[in-house]
Design an enzyme around this catalytic site. Structure first.
Site, PDB file in Angstrom:
ATOM      1  N   TYR A   1      75.327  58.102  60.615  1.00 45.12           N
ATOM      2  CA  TYR A   1      73.914  58.511  60.070  1.00 45.12           C
ATOM      3  C   TYR A   1      73.141  57.296  60.618  1.00 45.12           C
ATOM      4  CZ  TYR A   1      70.087  58.871  56.775  1.00 45.12           C
ATOM      5  OH  TYR A   1      68.681  58.934  56.490  1.00 45.12           O
TER       6      TYR A   1
ATOM      7  N   LYS B   1      69.910  57.972  63.440  1.00 47.43           N
ATOM      8  CA  LYS B   1      68.412  57.872  62.920  1.00 47.43           C
ATOM      9  C   LYS B   1      67.667  56.884  63.709  1.00 47.43           C
ATOM     10  CE  LYS B   1      66.354  59.539  59.966  1.00 47.43           C
ATOM     11  NZ  LYS B   1      65.553  60.702  60.015  1.00 47.43           N
TER      12      LYS B   1
END
Length: 293
Positions: free
Chosen positions: A127, A131
């Site tokens: 994750y 990002k």
């Protein structure tokens, strides 16, 4: 001006729509649902941008299932990076300002002091990596700005506050991680910061926006229960036991200390941050109003 707000049904997207009028804006808000704009589908995104021609983009959407991202890395990458690459190309081609909302998870949490906007990024998992790659993709456009935030909650949607209230109604005892430290952020305050930033001509490109103050998830949970009892949302608070992260194993590793230094960012837009406990109390008041209706 036509402003595209992605993730319009999420916490931040909801509050961007709710607060737009408070800022005196007369813009046209484009707020497509997932069936109209699928960020994991490059053709869907291209088609939407060509047909609607937004003049400003706020990318408030993201793949945020931190643990599931470890096994769905392709999907996380498509939404958190691939879609941003397309937004950045559109931004560059049309000189369209782009606000890309990012996260404290771009940092490792090992620094032990608040992270400034120019601190080196060292994400721990899929994750956070996706990002961070999305940030770098956005910054290929000179018209892009990055806003990092953390621990977002709202009366709308699913989040830690509402999960704690649900568990507090069902259980007498809970365990909550006490060695992960951050700053809770009310999505409404984040939305207002974004509107303020849009009207500001500062040259800064990366911003940090969280509510003031610092706590652990354990501290946050106890404050939720204390305020919820005071406001009549809970009959009584459950007993909360602090635990270490290793006692609650998860597929994704989380930063232990991901406090963001927001001082320069708030100064740049001339806003005083609200303390997270004050913001939490306001959110619980709104949640109580909703439950009455």
């Amino acid at each position: 001006m036509k402003i595209l707000i992605t993730g319009a049904t999420g916490q931040l997207g909801y509050h961007l729509q709710q607060t737009a009028a408070e800022t005196g804006r007369s813009d046209t808000l484009l707020c497509p649902g997932r069936e109209e704009l699928n960020l994991a589908d490059s053709e869907s995104l291209d088609h939407y941008l060509r047909n609607h021609k937004p003049e400003y983009i706020i990318n408030a959407a993201a793949y945020t299932a931190v643990d599931r991202a470890e096994s769905e890395s392709d999907l996380a990458q498509a939404v958190n990076c691939g879609a941003v690459e397309q937004f950045a190309r559109y931004s560059l081609e049309h000189k369209c300002p782009l606000i890309q909302v990012s996260t404290d998870f771009v940092f490792s949490g090992e620094q032990g002091r608040p992270y400034e906007t120019d601190t080196e990024c060292q994400p721990l998992g899929v994750y956070g990596c996706s990002k961070r790659e999305g940030e770098l993709a956005a910054l290929r456009s000179p018209y892009a700005r990055i806003i990092r935030t953390a621990w977002v909650y709202s009366e709308h949607g699913a989040n830690f506050v509402k999960t704690m209230l649900r568990l507090g109604r069902d259980r007498d005892r809970l365990t909550v991680v006490a060695d992960q430290i951050g700053s809770p952020t009310y999505a409404r305050n984040l939305a207002m910061f974004i509107w303020r930033l849009m009207d500001n001509a500062c040259e800064q490109t990366i911003f940090h926006c969280c509510d003031a103050g610092v706590c652990s998830w354990y501290d946050f949970a106890n404050s939720i229960f204390e305020l919820a009892v005071d406001k009549g949302l809970l009959a009584q608070a459950p007993n909360v036991t602090p635990i270490r992260s290793e006692q609650y194993p998860t597929p994704a590793q989380r930063p232990h200390y991901s406090v963001l230094d927001c001082s320069k960012s708030y100064a740049a837009v001339d806003v005083e941050p609200q303390h997270w406990r004050t913001a939490l109390a306001q959110m619980l008041d709104k949640l109580g109003e909703q439950e009455k209706h």
